[in-house]
Write an enzyme that holds these catalytic residues in place. Structure first.
Site, short mmCIF file in Angstrom:
data_model
loop_
_atom_site.label_atom_id
_atom_site.label_comp_id
_atom_site.label_asym_id
_atom_site.label_seq_id
_atom_site.Cartn_x
_atom_site.Cartn_y
_atom_site.Cartn_z
N ASP A 20 -24.68 -10.36 18.95
CA ASP A 20 -24.98 -11.77 19.13
C ASP A 20 -23.86 -12.55 18.45
O ASP A 20 -23.12 -11.99 17.61
CB ASP A 20 -26.33 -12.09 18.49
CG ASP A 20 -26.67 -13.57 18.57
OD1 ASP A 20 -26.61 -14.13 19.68
OD2 ASP A 20 -26.98 -14.15 17.52
N ASP A 22 -23.93 -16.54 17.38
CA ASP A 22 -24.38 -17.49 16.36
C ASP A 22 -25.29 -16.80 15.35
O ASP A 22 -26.32 -16.23 15.71
CB ASP A 22 -25.14 -18.65 17.02
CG ASP A 22 -24.22 -19.54 17.85
OD1 ASP A 22 -23.22 -20.02 17.29
OD2 ASP A 22 -24.49 -19.72 19.04
#
Length: 342
Positions: A20, A22
């Protein structure tokens, strides 16, 4: 799913690492400490990497350029965004040049246009679908057009339902908060949710790189980890973003990771990552024991991550841990580092 042997590097058990962005690699436009070193090390070792992000506000090429500006050698083909996935799904559902009302950033409009559909902005354009993604300039008028179009019969697609976005100043409203406004107005849920926790981004990454043993790395239990579980992939939760040790203790079975680490350094250092039992193992581990009864006590010594693993095993097996008590200075220190000291 592949196991990592005690004392070995976690990353060596997998043939693809799916990050991922953020909360794992970046916070908005800044790299997270240790992320540049970790990703650079993986590139130097030739480990295949992918970046699967629910953020629909940037194109894959823009994401790659942003990361390269932070010192990360990222190629556009390594990036999978919920905007691109949503556009591809729309293109499979509707004929070319179909009008699609886009609520989101320019990146989402571009993705819709590039798959041969026609982005529009008003109910009067007779959209066949609404696609809603995060955009920092979305306002009431945009949400109103979306609600009107869906009420008139357009299918409602959303790129993701993340309630918040992590920032250096703290969590701020994410696309899920904007979707909630439209959901409230309509009194119903979206027709299709594209991004995590749906498994599509993870399975697309595995297909793109021909991976048989991928490891998903995320900071959110409700999106990254649940998505990995749905995709049948091993997962690592890093504590650099949204989800906290307290959240992990109370994670439902559908969103429990296989490993937890403070940051991406856990990929390389066995002492900086802890294996979790997913509720099927003992509440003892690596020097710690959780003792239930009239009161729940943490006893032993060791790293705070190992203490967290023991507490997770206890909690997931039904032992109350919200008011766990330390029985020593070492236990008090561990609970304090985890933010669990009452």
């Amino acid at each position: 799913m592949t196991d990592s042997s005690p004392g070995s590097r976690l990353v060596d058990a997998y043939d693809l690492v799916i990050f991922d962005l953020d909360g794992v690699v970046i916070l908005v436009d800044r790299p997270i400490e240790t992320a540049v070193e970790a990703v650079g090390r993986l590139h130097a070792e030739g480990k295949p990497l992918a970046y699967a992000t629910n953020n629909a506000s940037r194109l894959a090429a823009e994401v790659a350029a942003l990361l390269r500006g932070m010192g990360l050698a990222v190629r556009p083909q390594e990036v999978l965004t919920s905007a691109a996935a949503a556009a591809e799904l729309l293109a499979h559902r509707f004929p070319p040049d179909s009008p699609v009302l886009v609520v989101g950033a320019d990146a989402l409009r571009t993705e819709v246009r590039e798959v041969g559909l026609r982005p529009v902005t008003r109910l009067e354009d007779a959209p066949v679908a609404v696609v809603q993604g995060y955009g920092p300039t979305i306002g009431w008028a945009d949400l109103a057009e979306a609600a009107l179009a869906v009420r008139a019969g357009a299918d409602w697609f959303v790129t993701n339902t993340d309630r918040t976005l992590p920032t250096p100043r703290g969590p701020v409203p994410g696309n899920g908060s904007l979707v909630a406004a439209v959901r409230t107005a309509l009194g119903r849920d979206p027709d299709v949710v594209v991004g995590k926790p749906e498994p599509a981004l993870f399975t697309a990454a595995a297909r793109r790189f021909g991976a048989a043993r991928p490891l998903a790395v995320g900071d959110r239990l409700d999106t990254d980890i649940e998505g990995a579980v749905r995709a049948g992939m091993a997962s690592l939760l890093v504590l650099t973003g949204v989800s906290t040790p307290f959240d992990l203790l109370h994670a439902p079975a559908s969103a429990r990771p296989d490993f937890v680490a403070s940051d991406l350094g856990g990929l390389f250092d066995p002492d900086r990552v802890a294996r979790l039992t997913n509720g099927s193992g003992s509440a003892d581990g690596d020097g710690w024991q959780v003792v239930g009864g009239a009161r729940t006590v943490l006893t032993g010594a060791g790293s705070s991550l190992a203490a967290l693993a023991a507490l997770c095993a206890a909690s997931w097996s039904g032992t109350p841990v919200d008011d766990v008590e330390p029985d020593s200075d070492a236990a008090r220190r561990a609970l304090g580092e985890l933010g669990l000291l009452r």
